[in-house]
Design an enzyme around this catalytic site. Sequence first.
Site, PDB file in Angstrom:
ATOM      1  N   TYR A 132      36.984  35.026  32.629  1.00 37.30           N
ATOM      2  CA  TYR A 132      37.209  35.814  33.849  1.00 37.30           C
ATOM      3  C   TYR A 132      38.624  35.581  34.371  1.00 37.30           C
ATOM      4  O   TYR A 132      39.343  36.521  34.726  1.00 37.30           O
ATOM      5  CB  TYR A 132      36.171  35.415  34.899  1.00 37.30           C
ATOM      6  CG  TYR A 132      36.298  36.111  36.227  1.00 37.30           C
ATOM      7  CD1 TYR A 132      35.610  37.294  36.477  1.00 37.30           C
ATOM      8  CD2 TYR A 132      37.093  35.592  37.247  1.00 37.30           C
ATOM      9  CE1 TYR A 132      35.712  37.938  37.695  1.00 37.30           C
ATOM     10  CE2 TYR A 132      37.205  36.226  38.467  1.00 37.30           C
ATOM     11  CZ  TYR A 132      36.513  37.395  38.690  1.00 37.30           C
ATOM     12  OH  TYR A 132      36.626  38.031  39.898  1.00 37.30           O
ATOM     13  N   VAL A 133      39.040  34.326  34.394  1.00 35.62           N
ATOM     14  CA  VAL A 133      40.383  33.969  34.863  1.00 35.62           C
ATOM     15  C   VAL A 133      41.440  34.563  33.941  1.00 35.62           C
ATOM     16  O   VAL A 133      42.433  35.144  34.400  1.00 35.62           O
ATOM     17  CB  VAL A 133      40.545  32.439  34.940  1.00 35.62           C
ATOM     18  CG1 VAL A 133      41.967  32.063  35.340  1.00 35.62           C
ATOM     19  CG2 VAL A 133      39.532  31.839  35.906  1.00 35.62           C
TER      20      VAL A 133
ATOM     21  N   SER B 221      36.987  40.483  44.997  1.00 32.62           N
ATOM     22  CA  SER B 221      36.132  39.635  44.164  1.00 32.62           C
ATOM     23  C   SER B 221      34.660  40.030  44.282  1.00 32.62           C
ATOM     24  O   SER B 221      34.201  40.415  45.355  1.00 32.62           O
ATOM     25  CB  SER B 221      36.269  38.169  44.582  1.00 32.62           C
ATOM     26  OG  SER B 221      37.515  37.655  44.191  1.00 32.62           O
TER      27      SER B 221
ATOM     28  N   GLU C  87      45.710  28.486  43.109  1.00 33.50           N
ATOM     29  CA  GLU C  87      46.359  27.276  42.606  1.00 33.50           C
ATOM     30  C   GLU C  87      46.996  27.496  41.237  1.00 33.50           C
ATOM     31  O   GLU C  87      48.105  27.023  40.975  1.00 33.50           O
ATOM     32  CB  GLU C  87      45.344  26.135  42.526  1.00 33.50           C
ATOM     33  CG  GLU C  87      45.954  24.809  42.085  1.00 33.50           C
ATOM     34  CD  GLU C  87      44.932  23.693  42.041  1.00 33.50           C
ATOM     35  OE1 GLU C  87      45.197  22.695  41.353  1.00 33.50           O
ATOM     36  OE2 GLU C  87      43.868  23.823  42.681  1.00 33.50           O
ATOM     37  N   LEU C  88      46.325  28.227  40.375  1.00 35.95           N
ATOM     38  CA  LEU C  88      46.871  28.501  39.046  1.00 35.95           C
ATOM     39  C   LEU C  88      48.176  29.279  39.154  1.00 35.95           C
ATOM     40  O   LEU C  88      49.146  29.001  38.436  1.00 35.95           O
ATOM     41  CB  LEU C  88      45.852  29.286  38.218  1.00 35.95           C
ATOM     42  CG  LEU C  88      46.264  29.656  36.792  1.00 35.95           C
ATOM     43  CD1 LEU C  88      46.563  28.408  35.965  1.00 35.95           C
ATOM     44  CD2 LEU C  88      45.177  30.492  36.129  1.00 35.95           C
TER      45      LEU C  88
ATOM     46  N   TYR D  74      45.489  38.944  48.034  1.00 38.25           N
ATOM     47  CA  TYR D  74      44.179  38.296  48.001  1.00 38.25           C
ATOM     48  C   TYR D  74      44.015  37.494  49.281  1.00 38.25           C
ATOM     49  O   TYR D  74      44.986  37.276  50.020  1.00 38.25           O
ATOM     50  CB  TYR D  74      44.073  37.404  46.759  1.00 38.25           C
ATOM     51  CG  TYR D  74      42.671  36.982  46.397  1.00 38.25           C
ATOM     52  CD1 TYR D  74      41.673  37.927  46.177  1.00 38.25           C
ATOM     53  CD2 TYR D  74      42.342  35.636  46.260  1.00 38.25           C
ATOM     54  CE1 TYR D  74      40.379  37.541  45.840  1.00 38.25           C
ATOM     55  CE2 TYR D  74      41.054  35.234  45.920  1.00 38.25           C
ATOM     56  CZ  TYR D  74      40.084  36.192  45.715  1.00 38.25           C
ATOM     57  OH  TYR D  74      38.814  35.808  45.390  1.00 38.25           O
TER      58      TYR D  74
END
Length: 234
Positions: free
Chosen positions: A171-172, A28, A200-201, A195
Amino acid sequence: MQNFKVDFLTKNCKQIYQRKKHVILGISPFTSKYNESYIRKIIQWANSNFDDFSILLAGEESKNLLECLGYSSSKANQKVRKEIKRQIRFCEDEIIKCNKTITNRIHRFSDFKNNIYYIDIYKTIVDQFNTDSNFKNSCLKMSLQALQSKGKNVNTSIEITDETLEYAAQYVLAELPFFLNANPIINTQETLMAYHAPWELGTNIINDQFNLKMNEKQGYIILTEKGDNYVKSV
């Protein structure tokens, strides 16, 4: 060589991990965790534990986050270029130290804008975003968390509106194809996205809350440095 605790999103993710064929290291931007030392550690870990590995960096969409935090478009682009260049430099140096080739190993979301597989998966995601309010709200929640986190790391804050969140959500959406099925995009047979924190997604997706599926040859793992208990959802 740095040891990491590995947690698996699903049983299938664990099975893919046990075959040790390929892993994608997600890195990130504007996240204090991804300093030079940590980037080198995860590359060493991937090289020691898998037949092969790739690195995924943020795309042009990461400028959206900075613009939402009050930066001008030109200033946001400048900061993104500087940050990505810094991360690439660390990655390339460590890859060479691992006696691996650099070619076709470091990727950005935006590298695949003309990739037919990426385009197809991305279109499905955007259609879902535009038609499923639950999915959209979940993406907006992630955007809010990302803005709050990155706002701290770049020492700025600004009022966050619904319009801001939707802009930041690009971005997501740009990253999601690599979570659902990176294999045809980067030409691998099976892979894991690695990661430093739960997503959560992604958890909502594998729990069938949306009309999106992770491919059976795709997995997700969470890496935690031994003795490091700070990991939290972002």
